[in-house]
Write an enzyme that holds these catalytic residues in place. Structure first.
Site, PDB file in Angstrom:
ATOM      1  N   HIS A  66      47.006 -30.387 -88.215  1.00 28.18           N
ATOM      2  CA  HIS A  66      46.446 -30.441 -86.863  1.00 28.18           C
ATOM      3  C   HIS A  66      45.238 -31.373 -86.886  1.00 28.18           C
ATOM      4  O   HIS A  66      44.163 -31.008 -87.355  1.00 28.18           O
ATOM      5  CB  HIS A  66      46.076 -29.036 -86.373  1.00 28.18           C
ATOM      6  N   ARG A  68      43.740 -32.644 -84.291  1.00 28.40           N
ATOM      7  CA  ARG A  68      42.847 -32.250 -83.181  1.00 28.40           C
ATOM      8  C   ARG A  68      42.424 -33.401 -82.263  1.00 28.40           C
ATOM      9  O   ARG A  68      41.828 -33.156 -81.229  1.00 28.40           O
ATOM     10  CB  ARG A  68      41.589 -31.535 -83.694  1.00 28.40           C
ATOM     11  N   ASN A  98      50.172 -30.784 -80.708  1.00 27.94           N
ATOM     12  CA  ASN A  98      49.472 -29.898 -79.758  1.00 27.94           C
ATOM     13  C   ASN A  98      48.012 -30.297 -79.583  1.00 27.94           C
ATOM     14  O   ASN A  98      47.099 -29.497 -79.692  1.00 27.94           O
ATOM     15  CB  ASN A  98      49.583 -28.428 -80.188  1.00 27.94           C
ATOM     16  N   HIS A 235      56.264 -23.337 -91.193  1.00 31.94           N
ATOM     17  CA  HIS A 235      55.459 -22.204 -91.698  1.00 31.94           C
ATOM     18  C   HIS A 235      56.146 -20.833 -91.642  1.00 31.94           C
ATOM     19  O   HIS A 235      55.660 -19.907 -91.013  1.00 31.94           O
ATOM     20  CB  HIS A 235      54.095 -22.140 -90.999  1.00 31.94           C
ATOM     21  N   ASP A 308      49.573 -26.520 -92.536  1.00 35.21           N
ATOM     22  CA  ASP A 308      49.158 -25.981 -91.223  1.00 35.21           C
ATOM     23  C   ASP A 308      47.626 -26.005 -91.115  1.00 35.21           C
ATOM     24  O   ASP A 308      47.013 -25.086 -90.570  1.00 35.21           O
ATOM     25  CB  ASP A 308      49.705 -24.573 -90.971  1.00 35.21           C
ATOM     26  N   HIS A 312      38.918 -25.333 -86.640  1.00 34.30           N
ATOM     27  CA  HIS A 312      38.316 -24.791 -85.418  1.00 34.30           C
ATOM     28  C   HIS A 312      36.806 -24.836 -85.549  1.00 34.30           C
ATOM     29  O   HIS A 312      36.268 -24.548 -86.614  1.00 34.30           O
ATOM     30  CB  HIS A 312      38.738 -23.327 -85.197  1.00 34.30           C
TER      31      HIS A 312
END
Ligand SMILES: [Zn+2]
Length: 437
Positions: A66, A68, A98, A235, A308, A312
């Site tokens: 990810h 981001r 995403n 995953h 994965d 955050h």
């Protein structure tokens, strides 16, 4: 782009690639492996990387990062994710779609690929299966495939509508691309924040049952059988899921599967202190699931270990368990965690295969597919390599990670196994564990 280091000598290590293991020095000149052998002469002005006691492997390939960016730059950027990846031994990552906006159009894909062009590893992207990852209308997959996108997924959520997934698989088959599925039945998973089991009962936290994942694995195996479309299961976290994949593979269906380092090593018992760093989707499962995932890696049912990596910002994690964002960092600790989980039962070559040439093929990035990832380490091969010390013990200091975020479950813990150097397209981007730019 001209390599910054014309010659790099990786000296004194044991080369491990798909063809086997042997003691050898590796010389990389102008981005290409130009010599592999024992006691090679060091050219003048070559950068020498010491690999004594280490394994020299093709660069690792992460199928599930990810990034981001765009939209989540407070958590990570393409640049910081690639730096973290390089320190983890990766020379390629596949960015999940995403983002905000999501990668459901050529414009956003080109934006991310453009940001990746100057990064410290190759940045590929997965495209969304549906517009806005909303699960209703198919994304312009042909347009994305024309940019070289080979993997499509609505990751973060599974495609809930079986009819949409069927059409997507039919379309994907025609395009020769793979659909990655985040297997989670939304109705069964709704409201859950950890694995549904003994620990969730004890802690009073609503759970996500294993069957929420397994139902979609089973459905997509059936849809792969119906359509001939290729499905990559992201995953996987339960014993039931890998049993379903093993049966599908025995039947000859075009399916593949990945597991994460954390699902190979941590269980739902970690949630006992309500620490949100252990909240992840799919959730950490039971000891029996961990054992089944490890066995499935050893048996060849699982094709890849994928991180994965889910950065955050602290405010997204400094919240009650039910409000905290799911996900944890993975790129910089993956080699150590995976070696600890699998090293006792598998050869170093087979473990590296799960992290390098096998995921490279799933992503369409391998040398035999026209890409430059996955090795083997031989004259004429691209200069994408990593040097792994399988015995180094090191304490994970979250403040010393290259990721922009700090949500690692391994902070303060001592791990065994570390990436010492990474060479990307002939450039030593990580030397003695430190990023060079
Ligand atoms: Zn996912």
């Amino acid at each position: 782009m001209a390599p910054r280091h014309a010659s790099v000598m990786i000296r004194g290590g044991t080369v491990v690639d798909e063809t086997g293991e042997r003691r050898a020095d590796v010389l990389i000149t102008d981005g290409t492996v130009t010599a592999v052998g024992t006691d090679l002469d060091v050219p003048a002005h070559a950068t020498v990387l010491d690999a004594a006691g280490c394994h020299v492997a093709p660069g690792l390939v992460d199928l599930h990062t990810h990034l981001r960016q765009p939209g989540g730059e407070e958590a990570e950027t393409v640049e910081t994710a690639a730096r973290a990846a390089a320190r983890g031994g990766y020379t390629a990552v596949v960015g999940m779609p995403n983002t905000n906006p999501p990668i459901d159009s050529a414009a956003v894909a080109l934006e991310v690929l453009g940001l990746g062009a100057s990064a410290m590893c190759q940045v590929a992207v997965a495209g969304a299966i549906t517009v806005g990852r909303a699960g209703v209308c198919l994304a312009p997959m042909a347009e994305l495939a024309a940019l070289g996108v080979t993997l499509f997924t609505d990751d973060g959520t599974g495609v809930q509508d079986a009819g949409v997934m069927r059409r997507a698989l039919e379309y994907a088959r025609g395009l020769g691309v793979t659909l990655g599925q985040h297997c989670e039945d939304g109705a069964l998973a709704a409201g859950g924040h950890m694995h549904e089991g003994a620990w969730s009962s004890r802690l009073g936290v609503p759970g996500v049952p294993a069957v929420a994942e397994e139902l979609m694995v089973a459905r997509d195996i059936m849809l792969s059988r119906l359509t001939g479309g290729r499905v990559h299961f992201l995953h996987l976290s339960t014993a039931g899921s890998v049993a379903l994949v093993a049966a599908a593979k025995a039947e000859g269906l075009p399916v593949s599967a990945e597991v994460t380092p954390h699902h190979l090593s941590l269980t739902d018992a970690e949630l006992a202190g309500y620490d949100t760093v252990f909240k992840v989707n799919p959730p950490l499962r039971t000891d029996a699931d961990v054992a089944a995932l490890r066995a499935a890696c050893a048996a060849g049912t699982v094709d890849a270990v994928a991180t994965d990596h889910a950065p955050h910002p602290s405010e997204a994690k400094d919240a009650p368990l039910d409000a905290a964002a799911p996900g944890m960092l993975g790129l910089e600790t993956a080699v150590a965690v995976t070696l600890e989980a699998l090293g006792a039962g598998m050869s170093i070559r087979d473990v590296v295969g799960l992290m390098s040439w096998r995921p490279a093929r799933i992503a369409g990035l391998s040398v035999d597919q026209g890409g430059d990832q996955g090795g083997p380490v031989a004259v004429g091969a691209p200069g994408n390599l990593c040097v792994i010390d399988t015995t180094e013990r090191w304490e994970v200091d979250p403040d010393r990670l290259s990721s922009r975020s700090r949500n690692t479950p391994w902070g303060g813990r001592t791990l065994t196994g570390r990436v010492r150097h990474t060479v990307y397209r002939g450039e030593p981007v990580v030397v003695d564990t430190e990023a060079q730019r």
